[in-house]
Enzyme design. Structure first.
Site, mmCIF file in Angstrom:
data_model
loop_
_atom_site.group_PDB
_atom_site.id
_atom_site.type_symbol
_atom_site.label_atom_id
_atom_site.label_comp_id
_atom_site.label_asym_id
_atom_site.label_seq_id
_atom_site.Cartn_x
_atom_site.Cartn_y
_atom_site.Cartn_z
ATOM 1 C CD GLU A 45 -3.974 4.266 0.294
ATOM 2 O OE1 GLU A 45 -2.971 3.578 0.590
ATOM 3 O OE2 GLU A 45 -5.145 3.928 0.529
ATOM 4 C CB THR A 76 -4.686 3.571 -22.030
ATOM 5 O OG1 THR A 76 -4.689 3.652 -23.449
ATOM 6 C CG2 THR A 76 -6.062 3.861 -21.486
ATOM 7 N NE ARG A 120 -5.918 -5.016 -20.526
ATOM 8 C CZ ARG A 120 -6.528 -4.409 -21.539
ATOM 9 N NH1 ARG A 120 -7.282 -3.367 -21.339
ATOM 10 N NH2 ARG A 120 -6.419 -4.869 -22.760
ATOM 11 C CE1 TYR A 133 -4.321 0.003 -0.429
ATOM 12 C CE2 TYR A 133 -4.278 -1.757 1.197
ATOM 13 C CZ TYR A 133 -4.948 -1.048 0.213
ATOM 14 O OH TYR A 133 -6.227 -1.377 -0.132
ATOM 15 C CG ASP A 178 -8.098 10.029 -24.342
ATOM 16 O OD1 ASP A 178 -7.117 9.282 -24.514
ATOM 17 O OD2 ASP A 178 -9.176 9.641 -23.863
ATOM 18 C CE LYS A 182 -7.061 1.883 -25.857
ATOM 19 N NZ LYS A 182 -7.226 2.681 -24.637
#
Ligand code: DSN
Length: 415
Positions: free
Chosen positions: A54, A224, A233, A52, A198, A227
């Site tokens: 954060e 992203t 991903r 973790y 984008d 691609k």
């Protein structure tokens, strides 16, 4: 690799092997998919999954983040170098949350967002009424020109001047032509909007210097990473330094909790790969392959939206073959050729049917295929469309597809 999975959960292992077989034996034409390296796969499946973290490097809400900070820092530095960005946030889980974070950072609920309509090549998260974007913001949608099926910058400028959006969004998931980033910047300046791009689809082509980089022209750019960029991903947000604080705050604590640090490590690996010279050869070949594929399809009587491509993708109007997009997708599936049905601009068909298919060359290029193979693949596609209801023919074509794919093996290390 995967011997523990095989030993402890053969059900999941077997399903995974079947998927590997499908990827090996089929012609993958979905333009938003790709084949990542084993190095990227190993980073995704690493111990970074266990942590973790954060917050951001050196400002975390949990202890024990010394090495996570190094890995996330590497991803940030490599992305900055790759795209020439002033600031990068590498934590967005995927494309839609990245866009959501940008809207949250730069707009209030009800502010105006001007993006390309989904059925003209935009994206759900660019303001579609069923999506959070359309429900939260006041959407002004622009379209492509009916005749040329390309962006009409004069019309975009006129609409932007009339509507004065807070964000002018240049983002595309099914638009095959080049983008005039300078003109978009000019329009945004004239109407007083932030310019957002984008580049989810073309990020790899931009990183590989095969297309013009919009980062210097834009306030914010999202993409992203899985691609054409050929990574895990996920997504990143790049912005001018003046927006850094607002963007970071919107991602965390605004929208997300713990970052997926295993994916972020894999982003660092993928960016490292994209910085190598051979990535530029790969990016250029993707476009050469798409153009070669376009030529074959046209020769065989297909109608291409916008009359061709400058990128990695093609939108094929399949109505000349007396079928719709759904029928075309299904028939190609039978022959182990994978694509997605797609609406075309001003499409009379519903989105789940569509009058077209969207195809692209990133995966086949990663496999090593070149123009010669694109001619073969283009002919296979048309053969299938012409014989879409002949099961025997499709089964025979499937064998041809398997034979072609066998010449371009993938993941031999996976057994
Ligand atoms: N699903 C992606 C694509 O295929 O283009 C966009 O989010």
């Amino acid at each position: 690799m995967y011997e523990h999975l095989k030993a402890t959960d053969s059900k999941v292992f077997d399903i995974m092997q079947s998927e590997l077989g499908r990827q090996r034996e089929g012609i993958e034409l979905i333009p938003s998919e790709n084949l990542v390296t084993l190095a990227v796969l190993e980073a995704i499946g690493s111990v970074f999954n266990n942590k973790y973290s954060e917050g951001y490097p050196k400002k975390r809400y949990y202890g024990g983040n010394e090495f996570i900070d190094q890995s996330e820092g590497l991803a940030i530095e490599r992305a900055k170098e790759l795209f020439g960005a002033e600031h990068v946030n590498v934590q967005p889980h995927s494309g839609s949350p990245a866009n959501q974070a940008v809207y949250m950072a730069l707009m209030e609920h009800g502010d105006k967002l001007m993006g390309l309509k989904l059925d003209h090549g935009g994206h759900l998260s660019h303001g579609h009424p069923v999506n959070f974007s359309g429900k939260t913001y006041h959407i002004v949608a622009y379209e492509v020109d009916k005749e040329t099926e390309t962006l009409d910058y004069d019309a975009i400028e006129a609409l932007a001047m009339k509507e004065k959006p807070k964000i002018l969004l240049a983002g595309f998931t099914a638009y095959p032509r080049n983008i005039d980033w300078k003109r978009f910047r000019n329009i945004a300046d004239k109407c007083g909007a932030y310019l957002m791009a984008d580049i989810a689809h073309t990020a790899g082509l931009i990183a590989g210097k095969a297309l013009l980089n919009p980062v210097p022209f834009c306030d914010v750019v999202t993409t992203t990473t899985h691609k054409t960029l050929r990574g895990p991903r996920g997504a990143i947000i790049m912005c001018k330094a003046e927006h850094a604080k607002a963007i970071d705050k919107a991602v965390f604590p605004g929208l997300q909790g713990g970052p997926h640090e295993h994916t972020i490590a894999a982003k660092a690996v993928a960016f490292g790969e994209a910085l190598r010279p051979e990535f530029q050869t790969y990016a250029a070949q993707i476009i050469k392959n798409a153009k070669a594929l376009a030529e074959t399809l046209k020769k065989r009587g297909a109608r291409l939206v916008a009359d061709g491509t400058d990128t990695h993708l093609l939108l094929v109007d399949v109505r000349p073959f007396n079928i719709n997009g759904k029928q075309a997708e299904n028939a190609l599936d039978e022959a182990a050729m994978y694509c997605n049905k797609n609406t075309i601009p001003y499409d009379p068909a519903k989105p789940f049917i569509g009058s077209g298919i969207r195809i692209g060359t990133p995966t086949l290029t990663t496999r090593g295929m070149k123009e010669k193979e694109m001619e073969i693949v283009g002919n296979y596609i048309i053969d299938v469309l012409e014989h879409h209801d002949d099961d025997e023919y499709l089964a025979k074509k499937r064998k041809d597809v398997l034979a072609l794919c066998a010449k371009f093996p993938i993941y031999p290390e996976l057994g």
